[in-house]
Design a protein around this motif. Structure first.
Motif, PDB file in Angstrom:
ATOM      1  N   LEU A   1       0.832  -1.211   0.000  1.00  0.00           N
ATOM      2  CA  LEU A   1       0.000   0.000   0.000  1.00  0.00           C
ATOM      3  C   LEU A   1       0.865   1.260   0.000  1.00  0.00           C
ATOM      4  O   LEU A   1       0.473   2.297  -0.519  1.00  0.00           O
ATOM      5  N   LEU A   2       2.049   1.187   0.611  1.00  0.00           N
ATOM      6  CA  LEU A   2       2.911   2.369   0.706  1.00  0.00           C
ATOM      7  C   LEU A   2       3.927   2.441  -0.428  1.00  0.00           C
ATOM      8  O   LEU A   2       4.830   3.273  -0.403  1.00  0.00           O
TER       9      LEU A   2
ATOM     10  N   ARG B   1       3.995   3.485  -3.564  1.00  0.00           N
ATOM     11  CA  ARG B   1       4.166   4.737  -4.304  1.00  0.00           C
ATOM     12  C   ARG B   1       4.824   5.783  -3.408  1.00  0.00           C
ATOM     13  O   ARG B   1       5.659   6.560  -3.858  1.00  0.00           O
ATOM     14  N   ASP B   2       4.454   5.791  -2.140  1.00  0.00           N
ATOM     15  CA  ASP B   2       5.071   6.723  -1.197  1.00  0.00           C
ATOM     16  C   ASP B   2       6.557   6.420  -1.055  1.00  0.00           C
ATOM     17  O   ASP B   2       7.380   7.326  -0.931  1.00  0.00           O
TER      18      ASP B   2
ATOM     19  N   ASP C   1       8.461   5.188  -3.393  1.00  0.00           N
ATOM     20  CA  ASP C   1       9.083   5.739  -4.605  1.00  0.00           C
ATOM     21  C   ASP C   1       9.390   7.218  -4.426  1.00  0.00           C
ATOM     22  O   ASP C   1      10.479   7.680  -4.748  1.00  0.00           O
ATOM     23  N   VAL C   2       8.393   7.955  -3.953  1.00  0.00           N
ATOM     24  CA  VAL C   2       8.556   9.407  -3.840  1.00  0.00           C
ATOM     25  C   VAL C   2       9.582   9.748  -2.766  1.00  0.00           C
ATOM     26  O   VAL C   2      10.428  10.618  -2.943  1.00  0.00           O
TER      27      VAL C   2
ATOM     28  N   GLY D   1       4.475  17.565  -1.373  1.00  0.00           N
ATOM     29  CA  GLY D   1       3.413  17.564  -0.369  1.00  0.00           C
ATOM     30  C   GLY D   1       3.446  16.386   0.578  1.00  0.00           C
ATOM     31  O   GLY D   1       2.475  16.126   1.281  1.00  0.00           O
ATOM     32  N   MET D   2       4.572  15.647   0.614  1.00  0.00           N
ATOM     33  CA  MET D   2       4.627  14.481   1.497  1.00  0.00           C
ATOM     34  C   MET D   2       5.199  14.876   2.856  1.00  0.00           C
ATOM     35  O   MET D   2       6.116  15.689   2.941  1.00  0.00           O
TER      36      MET D   2
ATOM     37  N   ALA E   1      14.581  -5.718  -8.656  1.00  0.00           N
ATOM     38  CA  ALA E   1      14.670  -4.408  -9.310  1.00  0.00           C
ATOM     39  C   ALA E   1      15.176  -4.564 -10.747  1.00  0.00           C
ATOM     40  O   ALA E   1      14.729  -3.862 -11.649  1.00  0.00           O
TER      41      ALA E   1
ATOM     42  N   PRO F   1       0.064  20.638   3.341  1.00  0.00           N
ATOM     43  CA  PRO F   1       1.194  20.339   2.450  1.00  0.00           C
ATOM     44  C   PRO F   1       0.783  19.867   1.056  1.00  0.00           C
ATOM     45  O   PRO F   1       1.303  20.336   0.052  1.00  0.00           O
ATOM     46  N   LYS F   2      -0.202  18.960   0.997  1.00  0.00           N
ATOM     47  CA  LYS F   2      -0.636  18.449  -0.311  1.00  0.00           C
ATOM     48  C   LYS F   2      -1.213  19.563  -1.175  1.00  0.00           C
ATOM     49  O   LYS F   2      -0.996  19.609  -2.380  1.00  0.00           O
TER      50      LYS F   2
ATOM     51  N   ALA G   1       1.454  21.825  -2.430  1.00  0.00           N
ATOM     52  CA  ALA G   1       2.205  21.195  -3.517  1.00  0.00           C
ATOM     53  C   ALA G   1       1.464  21.302  -4.853  1.00  0.00           C
ATOM     54  O   ALA G   1       2.034  21.034  -5.897  1.00  0.00           O
TER      55      ALA G   1
ATOM     56  N   PHE H   1       2.087  13.308  -7.749  1.00  0.00           N
ATOM     57  CA  PHE H   1       1.840  12.799  -6.391  1.00  0.00           C
ATOM     58  C   PHE H   1       0.860  13.655  -5.569  1.00  0.00           C
ATOM     59  O   PHE H   1      -0.018  13.107  -4.907  1.00  0.00           O
TER      60      PHE H   1
END
Lengths: 338, 254
Positions: free
Chosen positions: A211-212, A214-215, A217-218, A230-231, A270, B70-71, B74, B100
């Protein structure tokens, strides 16, 4: 649109192949061993319709053991991948940065203090793994977090915790039976009882990791970029490291200090996917499960009926393979070549 | 309109930037110049909301940015760090991360997201690189990919920290033209720059920094005359009235 369609069939293919690898390794692991069992016997034993010696071997020895290798392999590989991405360091893996040692120390401590509360062990292992990963993370951050500092910090923390394990075994030699095989890592004599509640922690951890993804990745783009998108980088990093610690801790609690799985499998995964973690993490889980299960088959059958501890096989297969991987990228620095 | 009001910021307990008052209008391109270590990157990061100011405020169209989630921020502000991002990831994947701030759980891309990603790749002319690994690209190509990620983020205000460093002259000019065209479309572009020549040639407004303070904030023509460049860099700037070009020469101290 066309492009994303093509990539989604590719994703499905990769996942299907990895799943088949895992399933095949599981079937082989159940059938092969000191006493070979035919697939027919396997089916009738699973259906509960026979009470032969073969069926008892299956239910009480092979099945829990295979479940154990599948779970531990998946957990250690995914934990390794998460730690590598979060710390931005391809050399980081649960055993190298001391996470396994942390889990091991707390497990041994738990066994020494509360010998009869086996259900506590996975939680103790989780706490130990979390303490180790956080310690390494903060040391690296204080000193500037260069790649080599991080590995050095991990080795230092790991050595300290291994010293802790040795201290307990020296002063309380009778309290921790089987410490040598625990330190090498292996699943001899594992039962369904020993896998619980670790299996729940592992399944929840794998789900959380996916679930995390993509987070993850960022976050691996670096703190500044993650924040500018925005994270909440600190919170996300904490959640991910906690997930990795839970996975590694739960695996170590029943499988001992198996090394290298968390280093080799993520690299291969990978390489195969060549893309983000939403595919790489599931591939890590499936291949990790398959890899450890195959190693365990070798461990059980090579000198059957004698067994070699699994941790030794993992090192014998894993390390040369890893060196081969490193050598194959001739010339280029790490990450320079596609 | 972005307004920095009595802004002080820095790291830990060290105040690096003192009492800065600036305002940036939409549709214009601004440069912040100054010697290394004068605090221009710190100022830029704080203005972009990536660091908390010690005192003072940053407002975007009248709203204090500390009150914006924050989101949501962004989706208004994007930021290009000096270095970073690049490695074992495809160009398309990196550019996709620009979306994102628009992705709720479980972080699936919508048709709108995919359209933005494609258009960002196209704007920077890197569509054919989409499936290549970022780590295998040249410096100029890498920078374009990182900027494409900002384009995918699709914000009204764009902060760039030294976007042209390490690039050859062709790539520099090409990027600056791109930034100017963004400003012409109504976005606010704010960047720190090392290269005085580029700053004077392309900016609508230049903030000159010295020892953590802004000593001049004016259009290029005025900046060249008011002595701030001499004070900050020890070189004199003048404008050739014929060609409209700027020249810089070292000051003689006698």
């Amino acid at each position: 649109m066309k492009c994303s369609m093509r990539s989604s069939t590719r994703t499905a293919k990769i996942l299907a192949i990895c799943f088949l690898c895992m399933a095949a390794s599981a079937v082989l692991a159940v059938c092969l061993g000191a006493v070979p069992v035919s697939p027919g016997e396997l089916i009738s034993a699973l259906a509960g319709s026979s009470d032969t010696a073969a069926a008892r071997i299956l239910l009480h020895v092979r099945l829990p053991r295979t479940a154990g290798t599948l779970l531990a392999g998946a957990a250690l590989s995914v934990a390794g991948r998460i730690i590598q991405c979060v710390l931005g360091n391809p050399l980081a893996s649960p055993n190298i940065i001391g996470v396994n040692a942390g889990a091991g120390f707390f497990t041994v401590l738990c066994i020494a203090l509360f010998p009869y509360d086996t259900a506590l062990q996975p939680f103790a292992a989780f706490l130990g793994a979390l303490a180790a990963v956080m310690a390494v993370y903060f040391i690296a951050r204080k000193t500037g977090a260069s790649r080599i500092t991080l590995v050095l910090a991990g080795i230092a923390v790991g050595s300290l915790l291994n010293a802790g394990i040795d201290t307990i075994t020296v002063f309380m030699p009778n309290s921790v039976p089987g410490i040598t095989s625990y330190k090498i890592g292996g699943l001899a004599g594992v039962t369904f009882g020993k896998l619980s509640p670790a299996w729940i922690i592992i399944l929840v951890g794998l789900l959380a990791a996916i679930l995390l993804s993509r987070d993850l990745d960022v976050l691996s783009l670096g703190d500044t970029t993650a924040k500018s998108l925005g994270m909440n980088a600190e919170l996300t990093r904490f959640l991910l490291l906690t997930t990795a610690a839970a996975l590694a801790g739960a695996a170590v609690s029943f499988a001992g200090l198996i090394g290298f799985v968390g280093l080799i499998v993520p690299h291969c995964a990978a390489k195969i996917t060549g893309s983000g973690n939403s595919l790489t993490l599931p591939v890590c889980a499936l291949l990790g499960a398959a890899f450890l299960t195959v190693c365990d088959i070798v461990a059980r059958t090579l000198f059957a009926p004698f067994e070699i501890p699994l941790g030794i096989i993992v090192s014998y297969i894993g390390v040369p393979f890893f060196i081969y991987l490193v050598l194959r990228k001739k010339g280029g620095r790490h990450g320079d070549r596609t | 309109m972005i307004v920095l009001d009595k802004l002080c910021c820095g790291y830990g307990r060290d105040t690096v930037v003192h009492d800065v008052n600036l305002s940036f209008e939409a549709g214009k391109l601004y440069s912040i110049i100054g010697k290394n270590g004068c605090g221009k990157s710190t100022l830029l990061m704080t203005a972009a909301g990536l660091m908390k100011p010690f005192s003072g405020s940053i407002t975007a169209d009248g709203t204090d940015i500390s009150a914006i989630k924050p989101k949501e921020l962004a989706r208004k502000f994007s930021f290009l760090p000096q270095s970073g991002a690049g490695g074992d990831i495809t160009v398309r994947a990196l550019v996709s991360h620009g979306r994102f701030p628009y992705l709720p759980y479980p972080r699936r891309y919508s048709a709108e997201d995919l359209r933005c990603i494609d258009s960002a790749l196209e704007t920077l002319g890197i569509t054919e690189l989409a499936d290549r690994k970022v780590s295998g690209l040249s410096g100029g190509q890498k920078q374009k990919v990182r900027i494409a990620m900002l384009f995918a983020q699709d914000t009204d205000v764009i902060f760039l920290d030294e976007p042209t460093t390490y690039l050859d002259i062709g790539a520099r000019l090409e990027l600056m033209e791109l930034f100017s065209s963004l400003a012409a479309k109504g976005r606010t572009v704010i960047m720190t720059l090392h290269d005085l020549d580029l700053a004077f040639r392309c900016s609508d407004g230049i903030a000159v920094m010295k020892n953590g303070s802004v000593i001049s904030f004016a259009p290029p023509g005025e900046t060249a005359k008011n002595g701030s460049v001499e004070s900050a860099f020890g070189v004199s700037a003048f404008r050739d009235e014929h060609s409209g070009q700027y020249f810089f020469t070292s000051c003689s101290k006698d």
